[in-house]
Design an enzyme around this catalytic site. Structure first.
Site, PDB file in Angstrom:
ATOM      1  CD  GLU A  75    -132.820 -19.311  61.400  1.00  0.00           C
ATOM      2  OE1 GLU A  75    -133.369 -20.217  62.077  1.00  0.00           O
ATOM      3  OE2 GLU A  75    -132.586 -19.442  60.189  1.00  0.00           O
ATOM      4  CD  GLU A 135    -134.413  -8.637  62.970  1.00  0.00           C
ATOM      5  OE1 GLU A 135    -135.058  -8.074  62.073  1.00  0.00           O
ATOM      6  OE2 GLU A 135    -134.013  -9.811  62.885  1.00  0.00           O
ATOM      7  CG  HIS A 171    -135.341 -19.737  50.268  1.00  0.00           C
ATOM      8  ND1 HIS A 171    -134.151 -20.412  50.220  1.00  0.00           N
ATOM      9  CD2 HIS A 171    -135.141 -18.674  51.095  1.00  0.00           C
ATOM     10  CE1 HIS A 171    -133.265 -19.787  50.986  1.00  0.00           C
ATOM     11  NE2 HIS A 171    -133.846 -18.726  51.525  1.00  0.00           N
ATOM     12  CG  HIS A 193    -136.878 -19.490  54.136  1.00  0.00           C
ATOM     13  ND1 HIS A 193    -137.723 -18.436  54.343  1.00  0.00           N
ATOM     14  CD2 HIS A 193    -135.832 -19.298  54.959  1.00  0.00           C
ATOM     15  CE1 HIS A 193    -137.198 -17.637  55.253  1.00  0.00           C
ATOM     16  NE2 HIS A 193    -136.049 -18.141  55.650  1.00  0.00           N
ATOM     17  NE  ARG A 253    -130.468 -23.807  57.245  1.00  0.00           N
ATOM     18  CZ  ARG A 253    -129.596 -24.466  56.506  1.00  0.00           C
ATOM     19  NH1 ARG A 253    -129.330 -25.720  56.755  1.00  0.00           N
ATOM     20  NH2 ARG A 253    -128.967 -23.869  55.522  1.00  0.00           N
ATOM     21  CG  ASP A 298    -132.146 -14.581  63.258  1.00  0.00           C
ATOM     22  OD1 ASP A 298    -131.920 -14.577  62.041  1.00  0.00           O
ATOM     23  OD2 ASP A 298    -133.299 -14.484  63.739  1.00  0.00           O
TER      24      ASP A 298
HETATM   25  C1  UD1 Z   1    -130.515 -18.411  55.594  1.00  0.00           C
HETATM   26  C2  UD1 Z   1    -130.542 -18.146  57.110  1.00  0.00           C
HETATM   27  C3  UD1 Z   1    -131.973 -17.873  57.587  1.00  0.00           C
HETATM   28  C4  UD1 Z   1    -132.638 -16.792  56.756  1.00  0.00           C
HETATM   29  C5  UD1 Z   1    -132.551 -17.169  55.285  1.00  0.00           C
HETATM   30  C6  UD1 Z   1    -133.098 -16.031  54.480  1.00  0.00           C
HETATM   31  C7  UD1 Z   1    -128.891 -19.403  58.415  1.00  0.00           C
HETATM   32  C8  UD1 Z   1    -128.614 -20.629  59.168  1.00  0.00           C
HETATM   33  N1  UD1 Z   1    -130.093 -19.326  57.827  1.00  0.00           N
HETATM   34  O1  UD1 Z   1    -131.166 -19.655  55.361  1.00  0.00           O
HETATM   35  O2  UD1 Z   1    -131.922 -17.426  58.932  1.00  0.00           O
HETATM   36  O3  UD1 Z   1    -133.992 -16.703  57.138  1.00  0.00           O
HETATM   37  O4  UD1 Z   1    -131.166 -17.362  54.926  1.00  0.00           O
HETATM   38  O5  UD1 Z   1    -133.429 -16.426  53.197  1.00  0.00           O
HETATM   39  O6  UD1 Z   1    -128.075 -18.529  58.345  1.00  0.00           O
HETATM   40  N2  UD1 Z   1    -129.057 -20.712  47.683  1.00  0.00           N
HETATM   41  C9  UD1 Z   1    -128.778 -20.398  46.367  1.00  0.00           C
HETATM   42  N3  UD1 Z   1    -128.741 -19.081  46.018  1.00  0.00           N
HETATM   43  C10 UD1 Z   1    -128.984 -18.082  46.886  1.00  0.00           C
HETATM   44  C11 UD1 Z   1    -129.288 -18.414  48.218  1.00  0.00           C
HETATM   45  C12 UD1 Z   1    -129.313 -19.719  48.601  1.00  0.00           C
HETATM   46  O7  UD1 Z   1    -128.557 -21.270  45.534  1.00  0.00           O
HETATM   47  O8  UD1 Z   1    -128.957 -16.925  46.496  1.00  0.00           O
HETATM   48  C13 UD1 Z   1    -129.084 -22.129  48.072  1.00  0.00           C
HETATM   49  C14 UD1 Z   1    -127.673 -22.745  48.122  1.00  0.00           C
HETATM   50  O9  UD1 Z   1    -127.728 -24.071  47.680  1.00  0.00           O
HETATM   51  C15 UD1 Z   1    -127.357 -22.693  49.618  1.00  0.00           C
HETATM   52  C16 UD1 Z   1    -128.726 -22.963  50.215  1.00  0.00           C
HETATM   53  O10 UD1 Z   1    -129.635 -22.259  49.376  1.00  0.00           O
HETATM   54  O11 UD1 Z   1    -126.381 -23.626  49.974  1.00  0.00           O
HETATM   55  C17 UD1 Z   1    -128.930 -22.604  51.638  1.00  0.00           C
HETATM   56  O12 UD1 Z   1    -128.501 -21.285  51.940  1.00  0.00           O
HETATM   57  P1  UD1 Z   1    -128.183 -20.893  53.481  1.00  0.00           P
HETATM   58  O13 UD1 Z   1    -127.810 -19.444  53.545  1.00  0.00           O
HETATM   59  O14 UD1 Z   1    -127.213 -21.843  54.038  1.00  0.00           O
HETATM   60  O15 UD1 Z   1    -129.508 -21.127  54.243  1.00  0.00           O
HETATM   61  P2  UD1 Z   1    -130.946 -20.534  54.063  1.00  0.00           P
HETATM   62  O16 UD1 Z   1    -131.857 -21.684  54.161  1.00  0.00           O
HETATM   63  O17 UD1 Z   1    -131.000 -19.681  52.866  1.00  0.00           O
HETATM   64  N1  UDP Z   2    -138.211 -11.069  49.677  1.00  0.00           N
HETATM   65  C1  UDP Z   2    -137.757 -10.715  48.401  1.00  0.00           C
HETATM   66  N2  UDP Z   2    -138.049 -11.544  47.352  1.00  0.00           N
HETATM   67  C2  UDP Z   2    -138.752 -12.689  47.503  1.00  0.00           C
HETATM   68  C3  UDP Z   2    -139.188 -13.056  48.802  1.00  0.00           C
HETATM   69  C4  UDP Z   2    -138.889 -12.216  49.870  1.00  0.00           C
HETATM   70  O1  UDP Z   2    -137.109  -9.676  48.237  1.00  0.00           O
HETATM   71  O2  UDP Z   2    -138.989 -13.379  46.498  1.00  0.00           O
HETATM   72  C5  UDP Z   2    -137.872 -10.179  50.825  1.00  0.00           C
HETATM   73  C6  UDP Z   2    -138.984  -9.862  51.799  1.00  0.00           C
HETATM   74  O3  UDP Z   2    -139.712  -8.713  51.409  1.00  0.00           O
HETATM   75  C7  UDP Z   2    -138.215  -9.645  53.094  1.00  0.00           C
HETATM   76  C8  UDP Z   2    -137.047 -10.577  52.977  1.00  0.00           C
HETATM   77  O4  UDP Z   2    -136.918 -10.879  51.586  1.00  0.00           O
HETATM   78  O5  UDP Z   2    -137.683  -8.324  53.148  1.00  0.00           O
HETATM   79  C9  UDP Z   2    -137.289 -11.815  53.781  1.00  0.00           C
HETATM   80  O6  UDP Z   2    -136.296 -12.734  53.520  1.00  0.00           O
HETATM   81  P1  UDP Z   2    -136.425 -14.270  53.874  1.00  0.00           P
HETATM   82  O7  UDP Z   2    -137.859 -14.658  53.912  1.00  0.00           O
HETATM   83  O8  UDP Z   2    -135.508 -14.960  52.931  1.00  0.00           O
HETATM   84  O9  UDP Z   2    -135.769 -14.340  55.306  1.00  0.00           O
HETATM   85  P2  UDP Z   2    -136.308 -14.113  56.799  1.00  0.00           P
HETATM   86  O10 UDP Z   2    -136.940 -12.787  56.877  1.00  0.00           O
HETATM   87  O11 UDP Z   2    -137.261 -15.221  57.086  1.00  0.00           O
HETATM   88  O12 UDP Z   2    -135.078 -14.231  57.610  1.00  0.00           O
END
Ligand code: UD1
Ligand code: UDP
Length: 370
Positions: free
Chosen positions: A132, A118, A241, A208, A210, A96
């Site tokens: 999501e 999923e 995160h 994490h 939003r 999602d």
């Molecule tokens: C996204 C997904 C959420 C999922 C989460 C998993 C959307 C809207 N949200 O949220 O469903 O649960 O990923 O973790 O798609 N960033 C880094 N390095 C990284 C990753 C993220 O610096 O490796 C920072 C960046 O500043 C980036 C911000 O995190 O702009 C947000 O990343 P984004 O993918 O937009 O949203 P998440 O909150 O990670």
């Molecule tokens: N995870 C990871 N490292 C971390 C925290 C989580 O590999 O430091 C894994 C966790 O086991 C799960 C996935 O990341 O498989 C969950 O991702 P996240 O919580 O970012 O997203 P969500 O599941 O909420 O979409």
């Protein structure tokens, strides 16, 4: 040969699609292409490395503090060229995220078959989780194949008039990934986290979402400080995160607190290892709710609603909300009450049996060859 394009962009999508990619690679009749949007960078690379995934295409779109609109636009701008080169019969999306939504939309506009892994998770609240819940609802209505992890998810889809013949109950591929990683043989041992005190009970934390930015996340941080204050025999490990909206708040409130270790995100392998070491898990993550029962770890879910209701019904997870008093109360109850702990820890995982990706690969192979 049928052409299947598997797409993902974030850490959880990579983890949950890795077992399917591994399965599809074994299929001689499938021409598999792997494409990532790079919605995440570091966290995605960590996950791909664990499973040895090397994408054929990487849009590398992530920018610091990106907006959802920016992610959607960048995916739409880049994916057309990839569709032109690959000419897929089926595009696979997972879950999602913005990546899953944007790729589905682009595939729909090209009338390419969409397979949704999923499918059917619903909280029934449009803004929780945000965005999501809306993403997955929209994907369901343009997808052609729906791989529902559970019967409940399949029922959510039929309740929305999705054709039964296109829905397959497969289990969640996240459970496959967990089992592959937790019980992998012949791997070098995981380096221990030396700062952990083996005599203390470990509470593993992630948060994490939003919709929790601002006060709810501040409340979570306050609850963690309160927990270590009143429970001298516990320590907290919190891999934070990388989203700046999360990092800033968490470090500002918690940094320096005794017995709370704030660390960078862990590689999936290491994270699975610390799940095993933990006594209980406090999280707002979707994936962790699905993984923890396979490791016999009770999960307290710091959200107001969850689409993972199977765990709540089975008794391996509890929805504790975002009120700090409720979070603290539920943690203390679980620490103090051995009977409750054992009841929550010993539940058969309701999300899958580790064979979801095999089932999905078999169906995809059959349908792509038609
Ligand atoms: C996204 C997904 C959420 C999922 C989460 C998993 C959307 C809207 N949200 O949220 O469903 O649960 O990923 O973790 O798609 N960033 C880094 N390095 C990284 C990753 C993220 O610096 O490796 C920072 C960046 O500043 C980036 C911000 O995190 O702009 C947000 O990343 P984004 O993918 O937009 O949203 P998440 O909150 O990670
Ligand atoms: N995870 C990871 N490292 C971390 C925290 C989580 O590999 O430091 C894994 C966790 O086991 C799960 C996935 O990341 O498989 C969950 O991702 P996240 O919580 O970012 O997203 P969500 O599941 O909420 O979409």
């Amino acid at each position: 040969m049928s052409r299947i394009l598997v797409t993902f962009g974030t850490r959880p999508e990579a983890i949950k699609l890795a077992p399917l990619i591994i399965q599809l690679k074994k299929e001689k009749s499938v021409n598999l292409t792997v494409c990532t949007t790079g919605q995440h960078r570091h966290m995605l690379d960590q996950a791909m490395k664990v499973f040895g995934i090397k994408p054929d295409f990487d849009m590398n779109i992530m920018i610091k503090d990106q907006t959802i609109e920016q992610v959607i636009s960048m995916v739409l701008i880049n994916i057309g060229r990839i569709f032109d080169i690959v000419k897929p019969d089926i595009v696979v999306v997972q879950g999602d995220t913005t990546t899953a939504f944007a790729i589905s939309m682009a595939a729909f506009l090209r009338k390419i078959k969409i397979a949704h892994v999923e499918a059917g998770l619903r909280s029934h609240d449009k803004y929780k989780p945000f965005p999501e819940e809306a993403n997955r609802r929209m994907i369901s209505h343009i997808a052609d194949l729906h791989f529902a992890p559970t019967k409940k998810a399949a029922m959510n889809l039929t309740n929305e008039n999705i054709d039964k013949k296109t829905i397959f109950v497969t289990g969640n591929t996240g459970v496959d990934a967990l089992i592959m990683t937790a019980y992998r043989r012949g791997k070098a041992p995981i380096e221990p986290l030396h700062f952990l005190d083996k005599k203390k009970k470990l509470i593993l934390v992630t948060a994490h979402r939003r919709e929790s930015f601002g006060k709810p996340l501040r409340d979570i941080c306050k609850a963690l400080k309160r927990i270590v204050y009143i429970c001298p025999d516990v320590e907290v490990l919190y891999p934070v995160h990388l989203n700046p909206s999360v990092k800033k708040t968490v470090y500002r409130i918690i940094k320096g607190a005794d017995r709370i270790h704030l660390i960078e995100p862990l590689s999936y392998e290491k994270f699975v290892h610390v799940m095993k070491l933990s006594h209980l898990i406090l999280t707002d993550s979707g994936g962790i709710q699905e993984e923890a029962p396979s490791l016999k770890k009770p999960v307290l879910v710091m959200r107001e609603v969850t689409e993972r209701e199977e765990g709540i019904a089975a008794g391996c997870s509890r929805l504790v909300g975002l009120d700090p008093a409720s979070i603290v109360r539920n943690v203390v109850a679980l620490l103090d009450n051995k009977k409750l702990y054992s009841k929550m820890a010993n539940v058969k995982n309701p999300y899958g049996d580790g064979k979801a990706s095999k089932r999905i690969a078999r169906i995809l192979k059959k349908i792509a060859s038609r």
